[in-house]
Design an enzyme around this catalytic site. Sequence first.
Site, mmCIF file in Angstrom:
data_model
loop_
_atom_site.group_PDB
_atom_site.id
_atom_site.type_symbol
_atom_site.label_atom_id
_atom_site.label_comp_id
_atom_site.label_asym_id
_atom_site.label_seq_id
_atom_site.Cartn_x
_atom_site.Cartn_y
_atom_site.Cartn_z
ATOM 1 N N VAL B 12 0.833 -1.207 0.000
ATOM 2 C CA VAL B 12 0.000 0.000 0.000
ATOM 3 C C VAL B 12 0.868 1.257 0.000
ATOM 4 C CG1 VAL B 12 -1.775 1.297 1.233
ATOM 5 C CG2 VAL B 12 -1.917 -1.190 1.124
ATOM 6 N N LYS B 100 -7.141 -1.836 8.749
ATOM 7 C CA LYS B 100 -8.451 -2.187 9.309
ATOM 8 C C LYS B 100 -8.366 -2.674 10.747
ATOM 9 C CE LYS B 100 -7.867 -6.185 6.414
ATOM 10 N NZ LYS B 100 -6.967 -5.700 5.381
ATOM 11 N N GLY B 182 -1.375 -15.588 -4.646
ATOM 12 C CA GLY B 182 -1.010 -14.507 -3.730
ATOM 13 C C GLY B 182 -2.194 -13.836 -3.061
ATOM 14 N N ASP B 197 -10.785 -11.085 8.993
ATOM 15 C CA ASP B 197 -10.648 -9.884 8.173
ATOM 16 C C ASP B 197 -12.024 -9.264 7.909
ATOM 17 O OD1 ASP B 197 -9.019 -8.260 6.023
ATOM 18 O OD2 ASP B 197 -10.763 -9.053 4.960
ATOM 19 N N LYS B 201 -13.793 -5.505 9.219
ATOM 20 C CA LYS B 201 -14.418 -4.545 8.303
ATOM 21 C C LYS B 201 -15.872 -4.263 8.678
ATOM 22 C CE LYS B 201 -11.301 -5.774 4.533
ATOM 23 N NZ LYS B 201 -11.099 -6.767 3.460
ATOM 24 N N GLY B 299 -5.828 -4.855 -3.641
ATOM 25 C CA GLY B 299 -4.940 -4.524 -4.752
ATOM 26 C C GLY B 299 -4.186 -3.258 -4.436
#
Lengths: 411, 411
Positions: B12, B100, B182, B197, B201, B299
């Site tokens: 990122v 997050k 990946g 995860d 969120k 991404g």
Amino acid sequence: MVQVAIIGYGTVGSGVAEVIERNAESIAKKAGQKIEVKYICDIRDFTDDPNQDKLIKDFSIILNDPDISVVVESIGGLKPAYQFVKDSLLAHKSVVTSNKELVATKGWELLKIAREQGVNFLFEASVGGGTPIIRPMHQCLAANQFDEIAGILNGTTNFMLTKMAREGLSFDEALSLAQQLGYAETIDPSADVDGHDCCRKICILASLAFGRHIFPDQVPTSGIRTVTTEDIALAGQLGYAIKLIGRAKKQEDGRVFIEVCPALVDRASQLSTVDDVFNGILVRSDMLGDVLFYGRGAGKLPTASAVVADIIDTVRSENIHQSLYWEKVDEDFLQDAAQDVCGHYLRVACADTAKVLEVAELVFGQLGRCESCGAYTAFVTAEQSQRDFENARDKLAALLPVENCMKVMPY
Amino acid sequence: MVQVAIIGYGTVGSGVAEVIERNAESIAKKAGQKIEVKYICDIRDFTDDPNQDKLIKDFSIILNDPDISVVVESIGGLKPAYQFVKDSLLAHKSVVTSNKELVATKGWELLKIAREQGVNFLFEASVGGGTPIIRPMHQCLAANQFDEIAGILNGTTNFMLTKMAREGLSFDEALSLAQQLGYAETIDPSADVDGHDCCRKICILASLAFGRHIFPDQVPTSGIRTVTTEDIALAGQLGYAIKLIGRAKKQEDGRVFIEVCPALVDRASQLSTVDDVFNGILVRSDMLGDVLFYGRGAGKLPTASAVVADIIDTVRSENIHQSLYWEKVDEDFLQDAAQDVCGHYLRVACADTAKVLEVAELVFGQLGRCESCGAYTAFVTAEQSQRDFENARDKLAALLPVENCMKVMPY
């Protein structure tokens, strides 16, 4: 406390008053201060209306009241909305509107005046009803360059196409039903069915995305009158849904291609499942790729809630929205329709699939699937320019009775 | 000019540097001034990196440099991200993050510090990758009260479920493929496949929607390890897709029910067609009804573009975002899972459909369709509370071998 005036007390205007009253507490919390409707301006009488004490008929009262910092325009159309909005901005008041015709034809001018006056001109509700699209485009996607926008932007025609697909209704039957339900105008439904409403909305989105005002009369626009139940059935057999699409695409040379037309959308695409009165808008940008915004494209409270979100925004922001802006330029930056590259769907009045395939491959080269239904056969061509396609279609039409053709969207 | 520091030079962080460089001109136009990366802080060495001159290892340089007004945190995890973010806010710098875990566990505290310091703490990229959701929720939907949020929030598990559905892969095969590509961690994929995860969120979205911090450890969470190819096939026959859903719903008494679980979603629903690595988030509110946000959930560049949009926002806004806020409260406002009302899917290891239907109707009352596939039969019950459902399921399990059960979502 911020005092607001609403001009035009129809569906949207009364919805705005209702939302401000019903969610007053949470709205005050989000805006940082209380928001109150001081005036509602309409030339009509509304006896026994709970907002009687706020109703006025003379717009100049609003213009001359320094307590009013935000004007909500929900009259619709250009006359007198354009003059009222212009006068409000020049009087240093922010304006919030749901009026797509106003933004699509006068947006550049009103944004310029707003910027000069240091006030906001906001119009989230002009596209997508309550579905957020304007603000996400200029704020959330601010780090992106836009490549393409394609949207199902008119709920009425989408409802009609859904009914035609699911229940086999004809265009006329679907239109009658839409009129009975109040989705389409009874006297003249052409704003919806001939694509003009969709055209205004894609003009607004494209102007915002590409920074230059695109006027509705510059946009090749066709509606759904030519779409038959056979087209919908054949498209379904070929793996597509038929949708009225407004789209704008940046070309490699920097020019923009924009159009409104009924088109085939792949059944695997998110856009193809946007059904009934819902709207769906696909935004393709360089960093983010594809995002889709989906929601109810119309309705009193959804639209009003988008107007009220704009009011909250302008109340809260001390500075104006620099990123919500576009200009009018004189140079020609629109690409000619003849150069647009697309696959095409053709329907031929001939039930002999083998014969159609043989003749069509002579003209178009190798084709994929070919489907027949009743007296008709349909197929989809490879991608080619509109000019090449039209030449080939004319050749085919000399050999076989071509009944209809539509573009196939690449998403 | 605004000078920015990036801490954490991984996927990122390097994406943020890239987006700021590649779209510099349009970003400057939107932000009203040039944005420049002054420091990139990481403990690792990056030889031959084009940003060599900006790389530093000592975070205190950033903290003590008054020229830095915005800090981008892209380290991930809590240590040392939490301390660095807290120190930055206390040093009167706005912080933008994609982390997050940090927002889901420390959001209330960091938002409070940011508000006290008059700076922004923004985290659009923490949910949905680059897909806009945080800002649309607190700005575009500001006139609404939220009723419910339901999302496909984890791209890895959604990719796996899509592969299982389309290609008949088993859970293990789908996981291997996701690891090869990946998408999933090789050593310990549990953050994705066990729902953690997704849980973080939905905690962030629910905290924002309902104004009170919900911690991940308060949320009943299950992942997709129990979902078999047979479940997916049977759900398909019954008209549903299986998705990992994070959802939070306001109850009539004002309390909130929140959970993460694999669940059946009707094939007619927009959520059911959110496939592959895409995310889709349904937001249901009082005025607007349902809207859905759809896009790539992860991404490098999509996520980075959302971070950069937050940077532009904080550069442009002179005042802080009052509406992006929630508090920690001590009282219990979460509803017990036993009270949640839902339909349920059950799969029984018995191929005799008539027998299963007969026995199941004794326990659950009248049922709709019943489908069999190989050695299994599956059906869907009417809506009932989790408590009632579990009692009935236990009764059924005494009569027939119940292999799996999942909730059926009402959208």
